[in-house]
Write a protein that holds these residues in place. Sequence first.
Motif, PDB file in Angstrom:
ATOM      1  N   GLU A  77     -27.520  13.045  -7.160  1.00  0.00           N
ATOM      2  CA  GLU A  77     -27.601  11.618  -7.481  1.00  0.00           C
ATOM      3  C   GLU A  77     -26.624  11.298  -8.602  1.00  0.00           C
ATOM      4  OE1 GLU A  77     -31.251   9.546  -7.829  1.00  0.00           O
ATOM      5  OE2 GLU A  77     -32.245  10.812  -6.332  1.00  0.00           O
ATOM      6  N   PHE A  78     -25.846  10.224  -8.412  1.00  0.00           N
ATOM      7  CA  PHE A  78     -24.839   9.856  -9.396  1.00  0.00           C
ATOM      8  C   PHE A  78     -25.187   8.558 -10.107  1.00  0.00           C
ATOM      9  CE2 PHE A  78     -20.763   8.246 -10.895  1.00  0.00           C
ATOM     10  CZ  PHE A  78     -20.265   9.367 -11.541  1.00  0.00           C
ATOM     11  N   GLY A  79     -25.854   7.632  -9.406  1.00  0.00           N
ATOM     12  CA  GLY A  79     -26.220   6.367 -10.042  1.00  0.00           C
ATOM     13  C   GLY A  79     -26.357   5.240  -9.046  1.00  0.00           C
ATOM     14  N   ILE A  80     -26.241   4.025  -9.569  1.00  0.00           N
ATOM     15  CA  ILE A  80     -26.393   2.801  -8.778  1.00  0.00           C
ATOM     16  C   ILE A  80     -25.140   1.944  -8.956  1.00  0.00           C
ATOM     17  CG2 ILE A  80     -27.765   0.687  -8.463  1.00  0.00           C
ATOM     18  CD1 ILE A  80     -29.332   3.184  -7.740  1.00  0.00           C
ATOM     19  N   LEU A  81     -24.604   1.437  -7.843  1.00  0.00           N
ATOM     20  CA  LEU A  81     -23.438   0.564  -7.909  1.00  0.00           C
ATOM     21  C   LEU A  81     -23.861  -0.778  -8.493  1.00  0.00           C
ATOM     22  CD1 LEU A  81     -20.407   0.209  -7.137  1.00  0.00           C
ATOM     23  CD2 LEU A  81     -21.228  -0.869  -5.048  1.00  0.00           C
ATOM     24  N   LYS A  82     -23.289  -1.136  -9.645  1.00  0.00           N
ATOM     25  CA  LYS A  82     -23.673  -2.353 -10.362  1.00  0.00           C
ATOM     26  C   LYS A  82     -22.698  -3.508 -10.148  1.00  0.00           C
ATOM     27  CE  LYS A  82     -27.395  -1.012 -12.365  1.00  0.00           C
ATOM     28  NZ  LYS A  82     -28.660  -1.545 -11.954  1.00  0.00           N
ATOM     29  N   ASN A  83     -21.416  -3.187  -9.948  1.00  0.00           N
ATOM     30  CA  ASN A  83     -20.417  -4.248  -9.847  1.00  0.00           C
ATOM     31  C   ASN A  83     -19.168  -3.708  -9.163  1.00  0.00           C
ATOM     32  OD1 ASN A  83     -19.245  -6.755 -10.161  1.00  0.00           O
ATOM     33  ND2 ASN A  83     -18.935  -6.580 -12.367  1.00  0.00           N
ATOM     34  N   VAL A  84     -18.347  -4.620  -8.676  1.00  0.00           N
ATOM     35  CA  VAL A  84     -17.052  -4.275  -8.108  1.00  0.00           C
ATOM     36  C   VAL A  84     -16.010  -5.106  -8.837  1.00  0.00           C
ATOM     37  CG1 VAL A  84     -15.611  -4.249  -6.043  1.00  0.00           C
ATOM     38  CG2 VAL A  84     -18.054  -3.724  -5.856  1.00  0.00           C
ATOM     39  N   MET A  85     -15.066  -4.416  -9.481  1.00  0.00           N
ATOM     40  CA  MET A  85     -13.978  -5.109 -10.176  1.00  0.00           C
ATOM     41  C   MET A  85     -12.786  -5.144  -9.228  1.00  0.00           C
ATOM     42  SD  MET A  85     -14.458  -3.335 -13.977  1.00  0.00           S
ATOM     43  CE  MET A  85     -12.739  -3.048 -14.067  1.00  0.00           C
ATOM     44  N   GLU A  86     -12.286  -6.347  -8.995  1.00  0.00           N
ATOM     45  CA  GLU A  86     -11.146  -6.486  -8.102  1.00  0.00           C
ATOM     46  C   GLU A  86      -9.876  -6.485  -8.944  1.00  0.00           C
ATOM     47  OE1 GLU A  86     -11.864  -9.318  -4.771  1.00  0.00           O
ATOM     48  OE2 GLU A  86     -13.724  -9.691  -5.872  1.00  0.00           O
ATOM     49  N   THR A  87      -9.048  -5.471  -8.721  1.00  0.00           N
ATOM     50  CA  THR A  87      -7.784  -5.351  -9.449  1.00  0.00           C
ATOM     51  C   THR A  87      -6.651  -5.554  -8.456  1.00  0.00           C
ATOM     52  OG1 THR A  87      -7.558  -2.980  -9.088  1.00  0.00           O
ATOM     53  CG2 THR A  87      -8.852  -3.670 -11.003  1.00  0.00           C
ATOM     54  N   GLY A  88      -5.449  -5.521  -8.924  1.00  0.00           N
ATOM     55  CA  GLY A  88      -4.311  -5.722  -8.031  1.00  0.00           C
ATOM     56  C   GLY A  88      -4.131  -4.610  -7.019  1.00  0.00           C
ATOM     57  N   ALA A  89      -4.214  -3.371  -7.468  1.00  0.00           N
ATOM     58  CA  ALA A  89      -3.931  -2.240  -6.585  1.00  0.00           C
ATOM     59  C   ALA A  89      -5.114  -1.898  -5.687  1.00  0.00           C
ATOM     60  CB  ALA A  89      -3.535  -1.027  -7.417  1.00  0.00           C
ATOM     61  N   ASN A  90      -6.254  -1.665  -6.280  1.00  0.00           N
ATOM     62  CA  ASN A  90      -7.462  -1.323  -5.519  1.00  0.00           C
ATOM     63  C   ASN A  90      -8.677  -1.762  -6.324  1.00  0.00           C
ATOM     64  OD1 ASN A  90      -6.333   1.453  -6.841  1.00  0.00           O
ATOM     65  ND2 ASN A  90      -8.536   1.272  -7.148  1.00  0.00           N
ATOM     66  N   ASP A  91      -9.793  -1.896  -5.635  1.00  0.00           N
ATOM     67  CA  ASP A  91     -11.032  -2.238  -6.334  1.00  0.00           C
ATOM     68  C   ASP A  91     -11.490  -1.047  -7.169  1.00  0.00           C
ATOM     69  OD1 ASP A  91     -10.967  -4.674  -5.060  1.00  0.00           O
ATOM     70  OD2 ASP A  91     -12.562  -4.194  -3.641  1.00  0.00           O
ATOM     71  N   VAL A  92     -12.320  -1.348  -8.154  1.00  0.00           N
ATOM     72  CA  VAL A  92     -12.924  -0.308  -8.988  1.00  0.00           C
ATOM     73  C   VAL A  92     -14.428  -0.537  -8.961  1.00  0.00           C
ATOM     74  CG1 VAL A  92     -13.104   0.654 -11.321  1.00  0.00           C
ATOM     75  CG2 VAL A  92     -10.883  -0.131 -10.463  1.00  0.00           C
ATOM     76  N   TYR A  93     -15.182   0.518  -8.637  1.00  0.00           N
ATOM     77  CA  TYR A  93     -16.632   0.419  -8.567  1.00  0.00           C
ATOM     78  C   TYR A  93     -17.232   0.781  -9.914  1.00  0.00           C
ATOM     79  CZ  TYR A  93     -15.960   0.296  -3.497  1.00  0.00           C
ATOM     80  OH  TYR A  93     -15.577  -0.054  -2.225  1.00  0.00           O
ATOM     81  N   VAL A  94     -18.116  -0.087 -10.410  1.00  0.00           N
ATOM     82  CA  VAL A  94     -18.818   0.143 -11.664  1.00  0.00           C
ATOM     83  C   VAL A  94     -20.182   0.723 -11.295  1.00  0.00           C
ATOM     84  CG1 VAL A  94     -19.725  -0.888 -13.779  1.00  0.00           C
ATOM     85  CG2 VAL A  94     -17.635  -1.808 -12.724  1.00  0.00           C
ATOM     86  N   ILE A  95     -20.384   1.988 -11.664  1.00  0.00           N
ATOM     87  CA  ILE A  95     -21.610   2.693 -11.306  1.00  0.00           C
ATOM     88  C   ILE A  95     -22.387   3.005 -12.574  1.00  0.00           C
ATOM     89  CG2 ILE A  95     -22.562   4.751 -10.205  1.00  0.00           C
ATOM     90  CD1 ILE A  95     -19.920   4.810  -8.529  1.00  0.00           C
ATOM     91  N   GLU A  96     -23.664   2.649 -12.573  1.00  0.00           N
ATOM     92  CA  GLU A  96     -24.540   2.946 -13.710  1.00  0.00           C
ATOM     93  C   GLU A  96     -25.052   4.365 -13.542  1.00  0.00           C
ATOM     94  OE1 GLU A  96     -26.073   2.368 -17.310  1.00  0.00           O
ATOM     95  OE2 GLU A  96     -25.008   0.771 -16.288  1.00  0.00           O
ATOM     96  N   HIS A  97     -24.508   5.272 -14.375  1.00  0.00           N
ATOM     97  CA  HIS A  97     -24.883   6.694 -14.340  1.00  0.00           C
ATOM     98  C   HIS A  97     -26.061   6.902 -15.288  1.00  0.00           C
ATOM     99  CE1 HIS A  97     -24.459  11.043 -15.069  1.00  0.00           C
ATOM    100  NE2 HIS A  97     -23.864  11.084 -13.893  1.00  0.00           N
ATOM    101  N   PRO A  98     -27.057   7.733 -14.922  1.00  0.00           N
ATOM    102  CA  PRO A  98     -28.248   7.890 -15.765  1.00  0.00           C
ATOM    103  C   PRO A  98     -27.959   8.396 -17.183  1.00  0.00           C
ATOM    104  CG  PRO A  98     -28.405   9.259 -13.773  1.00  0.00           C
ATOM    105  CD  PRO A  98     -27.126   8.508 -13.696  1.00  0.00           C
ATOM    106  N   SER A  99     -26.957   9.251 -17.364  1.00  0.00           N
ATOM    107  CA  SER A  99     -26.703   9.777 -18.713  1.00  0.00           C
ATOM    108  C   SER A  99     -25.372   9.320 -19.306  1.00  0.00           C
ATOM    109  CB  SER A  99     -26.751  11.313 -18.704  1.00  0.00           C
ATOM    110  OG  SER A  99     -25.740  11.822 -17.861  1.00  0.00           O
ATOM    111  N   GLU A 100     -24.398   8.960 -18.464  1.00  0.00           N
ATOM    112  CA  GLU A 100     -23.060   8.599 -18.955  1.00  0.00           C
ATOM    113  C   GLU A 100     -22.879   7.096 -19.137  1.00  0.00           C
ATOM    114  OE1 GLU A 100     -20.772  10.868 -19.835  1.00  0.00           O
ATOM    115  OE2 GLU A 100     -22.159  12.469 -19.249  1.00  0.00           O
ATOM    116  N   GLY A 101     -23.850   6.294 -18.714  1.00  0.00           N
ATOM    117  CA  GLY A 101     -23.699   4.834 -18.777  1.00  0.00           C
ATOM    118  C   GLY A 101     -22.824   4.353 -17.633  1.00  0.00           C
ATOM    119  N   GLU A 102     -22.005   3.337 -17.889  1.00  0.00           N
ATOM    120  CA  GLU A 102     -21.129   2.810 -16.840  1.00  0.00           C
ATOM    121  C   GLU A 102     -19.964   3.755 -16.593  1.00  0.00           C
ATOM    122  OE1 GLU A 102     -19.769  -1.159 -17.642  1.00  0.00           O
ATOM    123  OE2 GLU A 102     -21.672  -2.038 -17.030  1.00  0.00           O
ATOM    124  N   VAL A 103     -19.785   4.121 -15.337  1.00  0.00           N
ATOM    125  CA  VAL A 103     -18.667   4.971 -14.925  1.00  0.00           C
ATOM    126  C   VAL A 103     -17.841   4.168 -13.929  1.00  0.00           C
ATOM    127  CG1 VAL A 103     -18.005   7.120 -13.794  1.00  0.00           C
ATOM    128  CG2 VAL A 103     -20.032   7.070 -15.251  1.00  0.00           C
TER     129      VAL A 103
END
Length: 168
Positions: A114-140
């Motif tokens: 288990e890595f976490g829960i997808l919280k948001n998708v940041m749309e950038t010019g090149a590719n999207d970036v997934y914001v994942i809430e990790h249980p110990s690392e916070g936002e990854v």
Amino acid sequence: MEELLQVGVITQTHGIRGEVKVFPTTDDAARFQELRQVLLDTGKETISLEIENVKFFKQFVILKFKGYDNINDIERYKRCALLVKRDDAVPLEEDEYYIADMIGMKVVTDRDEEFGILKNVMETGANDVYVIEHPSEGEVLIPAIKECILDVDIPGRLMKIHVMDGLI
């Protein structure tokens, strides 16, 4: 899955004849030229609006709705979302997903950890970036590239990723 998908947000009025400036939240703002109708989410109710005219100004879309002919008719809808029914949404290509369907899905690694829960998708010019809430690392932040995103199962609400060295 969400039945209504957001395509924009009214930011402010434009002129005095009932036009509004809309910040598009869709990949292709030109799609507003094809739309005939949108749903306005006021927070209390959803109002069906017929699009009468579409113009473009910088990063904004200028919309005129039928029956809203002066600034006083439309001013109260600032900061309200514009939605479309899923049936009216732009068809997806292979390996494309509606962001609304992805938010909240469980994320696991290619080792089935288990890595976490997808919280948001940041749309950038090149590719999207997934914001994942990790249980110990916070936002990854994980780039939405084939090397990292191995599988997305929308009905199963599960994403499988490969965590490249240096991402955490």
